[in-house]
Design a protein around this motif. Structure first.
Motif, PDB file in Angstrom:
ATOM      1  N   VAL A  48       1.498 -21.315   4.336  1.00 52.92           N
ATOM      2  CA  VAL A  48       1.729 -20.453   3.239  1.00 52.92           C
ATOM      3  C   VAL A  48       1.847 -22.342   1.932  1.00 52.92           C
ATOM      4  O   VAL A  48       1.926 -23.132   2.360  1.00 52.92           O
ATOM      5  CB  VAL A  48       3.876 -20.934   3.305  1.00 52.92           C
ATOM      6  N   LYS A  49       2.726 -21.854   0.883  1.00 52.75           N
ATOM      7  CA  LYS A  49       2.125 -22.618  -0.302  1.00 52.75           C
ATOM      8  C   LYS A  49       3.944 -22.760  -0.592  1.00 52.75           C
ATOM      9  O   LYS A  49       4.185 -22.089  -0.921  1.00 52.75           O
ATOM     10  CB  LYS A  49       1.523 -22.037  -1.744  1.00 52.75           C
ATOM     11  N   PHE A  93       9.700 -23.113  -4.159  1.00 53.88           N
ATOM     12  CA  PHE A  93       9.667 -21.701  -3.931  1.00 53.88           C
ATOM     13  C   PHE A  93       8.579 -21.906  -2.808  1.00 53.88           C
ATOM     14  O   PHE A  93       7.715 -22.670  -3.533  1.00 53.88           O
ATOM     15  CB  PHE A  93       9.963 -20.452  -4.820  1.00 53.88           C
ATOM     16  N   GLY A  94       8.285 -20.274  -2.458  1.00 59.77           N
ATOM     17  CA  GLY A  94       7.067 -20.808  -1.566  1.00 59.77           C
ATOM     18  C   GLY A  94       6.436 -19.066  -1.326  1.00 59.77           C
ATOM     19  O   GLY A  94       6.496 -17.993  -2.409  1.00 59.77           O
ATOM     20  N   GLU A  95       4.717 -19.063  -1.310  1.00 60.49           N
ATOM     21  CA  GLU A  95       4.274 -17.891  -1.403  1.00 60.49           C
ATOM     22  C   GLU A  95       3.528 -17.765  -0.277  1.00 60.49           C
ATOM     23  O   GLU A  95       2.950 -18.832   0.504  1.00 60.49           O
ATOM     24  CB  GLU A  95       2.893 -18.194  -2.781  1.00 60.49           C
ATOM     25  N   LEU A  96       2.837 -16.826   0.757  1.00 67.16           N
ATOM     26  CA  LEU A  96       2.434 -16.069   1.581  1.00 67.16           C
ATOM     27  C   LEU A  96       1.009 -16.487   0.887  1.00 67.16           C
ATOM     28  O   LEU A  96       0.310 -15.809   0.188  1.00 67.16           O
ATOM     29  CB  LEU A  96       2.410 -14.837   2.638  1.00 67.16           C
ATOM     30  N   VAL A  97       0.101 -17.002   2.410  1.00 66.47           N
ATOM     31  CA  VAL A  97      -1.390 -17.129   1.807  1.00 66.47           C
ATOM     32  C   VAL A  97      -2.436 -17.075   2.749  1.00 66.47           C
ATOM     33  O   VAL A  97      -2.913 -15.723   2.911  1.00 66.47           O
ATOM     34  CB  VAL A  97      -1.368 -18.884   1.911  1.00 66.47           C
ATOM     35  N   GLU A 113       0.958 -27.247   0.692  1.00 62.87           N
ATOM     36  CA  GLU A 113       0.180 -25.938   1.717  1.00 62.87           C
ATOM     37  C   GLU A 113       0.263 -26.357   3.039  1.00 62.87           C
ATOM     38  O   GLU A 113      -1.408 -25.681   3.399  1.00 62.87           O
ATOM     39  CB  GLU A 113      -1.162 -26.115   1.147  1.00 62.87           C
TER      40      GLU A 113
END
Length: 241
Positions: free
Chosen positions: A215-216, A178-182, A41
């Motif tokens: 990002v995660k 993959f990614g995620e917006l934090v 993260e």
């Protein structure tokens, strides 16, 4: 004093319901689940400069609203450690490629008294990479293998057969990280590249933006853990009596 009466409204009296606790039966379990696991993260600092044209020209910038849209979060492995007894590897280092754009909504005033506010939407692209050397949970990757076996000529043991081969292909299908917006934290300076006097219009806006982007990075993995399995047991009927 008015003789009119208020209009009647129909109503229904509610019947109180009884409340009884539901029996919960607990037992030990070691379930195996497949869930997204957080690999890292990081907070990435992105620095961009852009020039935006304003039409009609502005005399004053009122407000700038910003959002981030990510088009790419890709992890490329560059260092590995073999998992003992398997042909799978833990990734110990990777390059994280990130690309996207900052969507800016610029509200500004134009020349003249009591003029309407204008709106300018601009997408400012960015891209870059970061070196990830520490993982909360290491990603796992399996390497595919190809094997080939050749044969001698049955009638002449001194030469091989070029028309006969044995092939073996092992393909491992890995879960793609993959990614995620934090979160996105913006710091910016907006200014006209040409100094103007008050109420003098300007049609070009230069922006210097520093974006701290969190990002995660995740990968779906299979996990086994100790847990307590709970079974809801409603009141028994005829069968259980």
């Amino acid at each position: 004093m008015s003789s009119e009466q208020p209009c009647p409204v129909p109503s229904t009296e509610q019947i109180p319901l009884t409340v009884e606790p539901t029996t919960i039966i607990s037992q030990g379990a070691r379930p195996t689940i497949k869930v997204p696991v957080v690999l890292a993260e990081p907070t990435l600092q992105i620095v961009v400069e852009s020039t935006i044209t304003l039409n009609p020209a502005a005399t004053e910038i009122k407000r700038v609203a910003k959002n981030v849209f990510l088009e790419q979060v890709k992890l490329v492995p560059v260092a590995f450690t073999r998992i003992d007894g398997t042909d799978f590897f833990k990734i110990t280092r990777g390059k994280l490629f990130v690309a996207g754009h900052i969507r800016k909504n610029i509200e500004y005033a134009t020349k003249g008294c009591n003029r309407k506010l204008r709106d300018r939407i601009a997408d400012v692209p960015f891209s870059g990479f970061a070196d990830i050397t520490t993982f909360l949970t290491p990603p796992i990757i399996g390497v595919s293998e190809d094997s080939k076996a050749a044969f001698l000529n049955e009638q002449n043991g001194l030469v091989p057969r070029l028309d006969k081969f044995f092939f073996q292909n092992l393909v491992k299908y890995n879960e793609q990280p993959f990614g995620e917006l934090v979160a996105a934290n913006f710091f910016e300076v907006d200014f006209s590249p040409v100094t103007v006097q008050p109420e003098e219009p300007f049609s070009t806006l230069t922006e210097k933006i520093v974006l701290d982007l969190t990002v995660k990075v995740l990968q779906t993995q299979q996990l086994k853990f100790s847990a307590t399995q709970q079974i809801t047991s409603p009141p028994q009927g005829t069968v259980g009596s």
